[in-house]
Design a protein around this motif. Structure first.
Motif: not given
Length: 930
Positions: A148-169
RNA sequence: GCCGGGAUGGUGGAAUUGGUAGACACGCAAGACUUAAAAUCUUGUGCCCCUUGGGGCGUGCGGGUUCAAGUCCCGCUCCUGGUACCA
């Protein structure tokens, strides 16, 4: 004799409807849709009693009405078939719960069919069937793969989160996650092993395993959710519940706390129900403040909604379960504290709750520093502080909090007044808001709870200061916790997860349904594993252990309403097209017992599925109505203690009697049917009766309908005697849908009589079916159109009792007018058909129609027929009606005034004087003011 | 304690949202049909006073606003549902 024979008619049409699939619904996008839903039942062994169908009858009438109005109506039914009773029965008898459940469903369907519901059975769901729970498991997987992305107030795919982690932790995201998640950079993420990465991701997933404290019910051998517990006992069975730390699957419901709260403003539910959900979510605004412990490098963070009262803090309290207690207690207090903590631990949840007035607590020996005043105050432990809410640390302000006040008084702790005017008061907590005093930089500001009506100027000032000093932060707190999703039971959906090195992984989608394995006994294993631990040869690829818990009862019910839209689909849980067409449930009818459980969890799942793009509405239920409970009405008989003799109600006080429940089916209008009673039980065969007025009168009381009190009324019996149409109409006529009321057949004759009269409208004295083709008179048309108007208005407003009354008026009028004209009876039958489908279908056929009456169109109401030539005005003088005068409909105001002034009755009251004022209201009233 | 909902004839309940309170139904009473009962039909039925015509009082209690209050406002009483050491 062509008498109204409900038994023949009803079986005939039920068969016809079934044979012709009369109520099958297509996803026909060319038609406007309407979705009417009932809360689906748990198929218990006891079958239906007259209370169950109340909501179903209402929804059925509404559905039939909407169909006549040209809507494509989805009105399905199914079964919430996983549950404890079938499993308990399995434990006792060894019979597989699926068999019990199947049998019970048969009984239910048989009973429902007799009432003549227009359910589309081709869309029936059964949450315990693999074809259904395959998708429950699939949705679980989607939750597992979401964050759950609090900034956008909605749920997103965990794959997206992995990409974010790889890019910027994880430093640049705001996500709903485990509170203790450390910050890491992209580089730090990349060096983690795959397993370590998985562990991190678990802190973000919307469903995750956790070792949290749960409510463990030893008797049921499972954990329970908070809403399944009442006063420390399980809701089902009433067994004691204890707190226990266990590994459990959780749902990250807290991520959606704000959405679930906000969306309440956009749905048409009763205020009381919304309020219950608001309380359950329990959002409160305030701040966290850091209290450093004197002489130790420990900081205790307290949550408060009243930071403005910080200068009134005279001590700080910890929950007895607080983790740091060990380090905070001074040696000389150690013994006392240990004793206190142990006593609290041993007190059951229930004791603690029933005993809120007793003040108890113990001093730790330590002191903490007030972050804004620098003052050192005592640190206490007390069980009035709950570990599960806020931080488990409370800053005590005895001058403005009742519990703190009681505590301070009991232990003789200082009380400092900080609200102007409270210094002189006996109990300063009686005034909680006001101008602040003794409060340094806050002096003169108005202190109050920020959620109140004011601006919270003092609260804001205190938070600002705390943030400047780095000793506190603004904070929103929720009562709602993440929901426990595991049950240590057999009869539920298996969680589609296996473990490798203790890390959970999802099964492959193509391995769904992940079916319940066969087991020899439905009990926990000897090692205390859940029943699924008994399954043999049930290992993922022969290597890894499966999750052994099953899902809770609310898993299937959290999305079943979506399945109805596309019940046969074996490719998707619901196709996008079907979900888009049917959208949300337009009307949901059900009991109030699901106020927070089912209704909150389904909102959560639905919101997530919407965020993930599978469906298009965040909120599943647009309008929700709680039908009232039908209570039982028990009857009493009075037995003389020493003899086999029964005394009638009015004379019972003259004897020494015992009150006994008596089967209500042997009693009519409180009069006992003595002959049937003698046959009821062998010991009453030769009983004597003391009567009054030749009758045996029973006592009565309203209580829950239950076999125990012999007050259960089976709808089958009512249907046998009066017919389903009478039952349907009578249940509606009993009172408003939302009101609870006792079942009482006293008035059912009235409804039965009404249907007989309706029947007789079509038959002449020789019992021949006769309708006339003559043109209807103005008067007859007026009666008809009045009825159309009233009934349509009432159904739209779910006021079924008054629409039944409107039919009765109409029939009585037509009866008096001896009207048997086709032009009147045809539309009348159509508007009556939602209420009494069998009799109307039969008469419709007799009228010569080939198509079923359900395919008819609801007649249009024409105001013109209701227009009258003249209107009777009540004429009142000073508010009291003194006369009635008729005027033509379009008479001008002046003409009416003049005529009224000339009227003798009015003159008598005016006594020659001129009136002060004359009011002519278009709603037909004239008031002369003297 | 806090938050909802409510209180109307003998009974269940209506009242188009401020406009003839008590729709509709049950119950009760009287009458018709019947040898009788049941069923059915007709009439009456808020309370009180009066011979009638008629009058008075009435929506839990006490005030208020209004030409007009079951309905709106203020203050109580009682019932009911939910919830609770939530800081």
């Amino acid at each position: 004799m062509a008498e109204y024979n409900h038994q023949i008619i009803e079986s005939k049409w039920q068969e016809y409807w079934q044979k012709n699939n009369s109520y099958k619904v297509e996803n026909d996008i060319s038609m406007p849709k309407y979705y009417v839903l009932d809360m689906f039942p748990y198929p218990s062994g006891a079958g239906l009693h007259v209370g169950h169908p109340l909501g179903y009858i209402a929804s059925d009438i509404f559905s039939r009405y909407k169909r006549l109005k040209g809507f494509n109506v989805l009105h399905p039914m199914g079964f919430d078939a996983f549950g404890l009773p079938a499993e308990q029965y399995a434990i006792e008898t060894g019979q597989h719960p699926a068999i019990t459940t199947k049998n019970n469903i048969e009984t239910f369907k048989g009973q429902l069919a007799k009432i003549g519901f227009s359910f589309d059975w081709s869309r029936e769901v059964n949450t315990s069937k693999p074809e259904f729970y395959k998708w429950t498991q699939w949705i679980f997987m989607q939750l597992f793969n979401a964050w759950f992305d609090k900034n956008e107030g909605k749920a997103k795919s965990i794959l997206e989160l992995k990409i974010i982690f790889e890019r910027s932790g994880n430093t640049n995201i705001t996500a709903a996650c485990d509170e203790n998640t450390p910050l890491f950079s992209a580089d730090e993420w990349k060096v983690l092993s795959a397993e370590e990465q998985e562990k991190v991701l678990l802190k973000y997933r919307l469903t995750y395993p956790s070792g949290a404290l749960v409510n463990w019910c030893p008797a049921l051998g499972t954990v329970l959710a908070n809403d399944e517990i009442k006063d420390g006992f399980s809701e089902r069975g009433g067994y004691p519940v204890e707190r226990k730390k266990m590994k459990q699957w959780m749902m990250r419901t807290t991520a959606y706390a704000d959405r679930l709260l906000e969306n309440l403003n956009n749905i048409d539910w009763s205020e009381s129900l919304k309020e219950m959900q608001r309380n359950w979510i329990g959002k409160s605004f305030g701040c966290e403040l850091d209290f450093t412990v004197v002489g130790k490098s420990i900081t205790l963070t307290a949550f408060t909604t009243r930071p403005d009262t910080i200068f009134g803090v005279t001590y700080v309290v910890l929950a007895p379960e607080h983790e740091l207690i060990g380090e905070l207690v001074t040696p000389e207090q150690q013994e006392l504290v240990t004793a206190y903590v142990n006593t609290t631990k041993n007190r059951s949840e229930r004791d603690r709750m029933s005993d809120v007035k007793t003040v108890s607590g113990v001093f730790t020996g330590s002191y903490v520093v007030n972050p804004l005043s620098g003052e050192e105050v005592q640190l206490w432990i007390a069980d009035y502080v709950l570990a599960g809410y806020g931080t488990g640390v409370v800053m005590a302000v005895p001058s403005s909090d009742d519990r703190d006040y009681r505590f301070a008084q009991h232990f003789d702790l200082p009380i400092r007044c900080i609200i102007e005017g409270t210094e002189s008061m006996e109990n300063p907590t009686e005034k909680k808001d006001g101008k602040l005093i003794n409060s340094d930089f806050l002096n003169g500001l108005y202190g109050e709870k920020i959620a109140g009506k004011g601006t919270g100027e003092a609260t804001w000032a205190a938070i600002k200061k705390a943030e400047e000093l780095g000793v506190g932060t603004q904070k929103v707190n929720y009562k709602m916790r993440d929901a426990v999703f595991s049950r240590q039971r057999y009869w539920g959906e298996p969680v589609p997860v296996y473990f490798k090195n203790d890390i959970p992984y999802l099964l492959k989608e193509e391995d769904l349904p992940h079916e319940l394995p066969k087991i020899d006994e439905y009990k926990p294993t000897e090692t205390g594993e859940p029943p699924l631990g008994r399954a043999k040869d049930w290992k993922y690829e022969g290597k890894y252990p499966y999750e052994l818990t099953t899902m809770p009862g609310w898993a299937g019910s959290s999305w079943y309403f979506l399945r109805y839209m596309d019940a046969q689909n074996d490719k998707e849980f619901v196709s996008k097209e079907a979900a888009d067409y049917w959208g949300d449930v337009d009307l949901y009818i059900g009991g109030t017992e699901h106020a927070v459980g089912h209704l909150l969890y389904s909102r959560f799942w639905n919101n997530v599925l919407c965020d993930m793009g599978f469906i298009s509405h965040q909120e599943p239920f647009k309008k929700l109505v709680n039908q009232g409970m039908i209570q039982g009405r028990s009857n009493f008989i009075y037995k003389v203690k020493t003899e086999n003799k029964f005394i009638s109600f009015g004379k019972k006080d003259d004897y020494d009697v015992t009150e006994m429940h008596c089967d209500v089916n042997l009693v009519h209008s409180d009069v006992l049917d003595i002959e049937s009673f003698k046959k009821w039980r062998p010991e009453f065969k030769d009983a004597d009766f003391i009567l009054e007025d030749g009758k045996y009168i029973c006592g009565s009381i309203v209580e829950k309908m239950s076999k125990r009190w012999f007050n259960v009324v089976n709808p089958d019996d009512v249907i046998k005697k009066y017919g389903a149409d009478t039952l349907r109409m009578y249940e509606m006529f009993l009172g408003p849908l939302e009101a609870s009321k006792p079942w009482n057949t006293d008035g059912i004759e009235g409804v039965a009589k009404f249907l007989r009269r309706t029947w007789n409208l079509f038959f002449n004295n020789e019992d021949k079916f006769v309708v006339s083709d003559a043109e209807p008179t103005k008067e007859e048309l007026k009666v008809l159109h009045q009825t159309i108007k009233k009934v349509a208005y009432d159904i739209e407003n779910l006021s079924f009792n008054t629409s039944v009354a409107a039919f009765m008026v109409c029939t009585n009028e037509l009866y008096k007018l001896k009207c048997n004209k086709k032009a009147i009876l045809t539309p009348l039958l159509i508007i009556l058909s939602p209420f009494a489908p069998h009799i109307t279908e039969e008469l419709w056929k007799q009228l010569g129609h080939n198509e079923s009456i359900t395919k008819a169109t609801f007649p249009k109401f024409d105001e013109a027929y209701l227009k009258e030539d003249s209107v009777e005005y009540p004429v009142s003088v000073n508010g009291k009606v003194r006369a009635k005068m008729a005027f033509s409909v379009d008479a001008p105001k002046e003409e009416i005034e003049a005529a009224v002034l000339e009227a003798e009755v009015v003159q008598k009251w005016l006594q020659g004087k001129a009136p002060k004022k004359i009011i002519v209201v278009p709603k037909r009233i004239v008031n002369v003011v003297v």
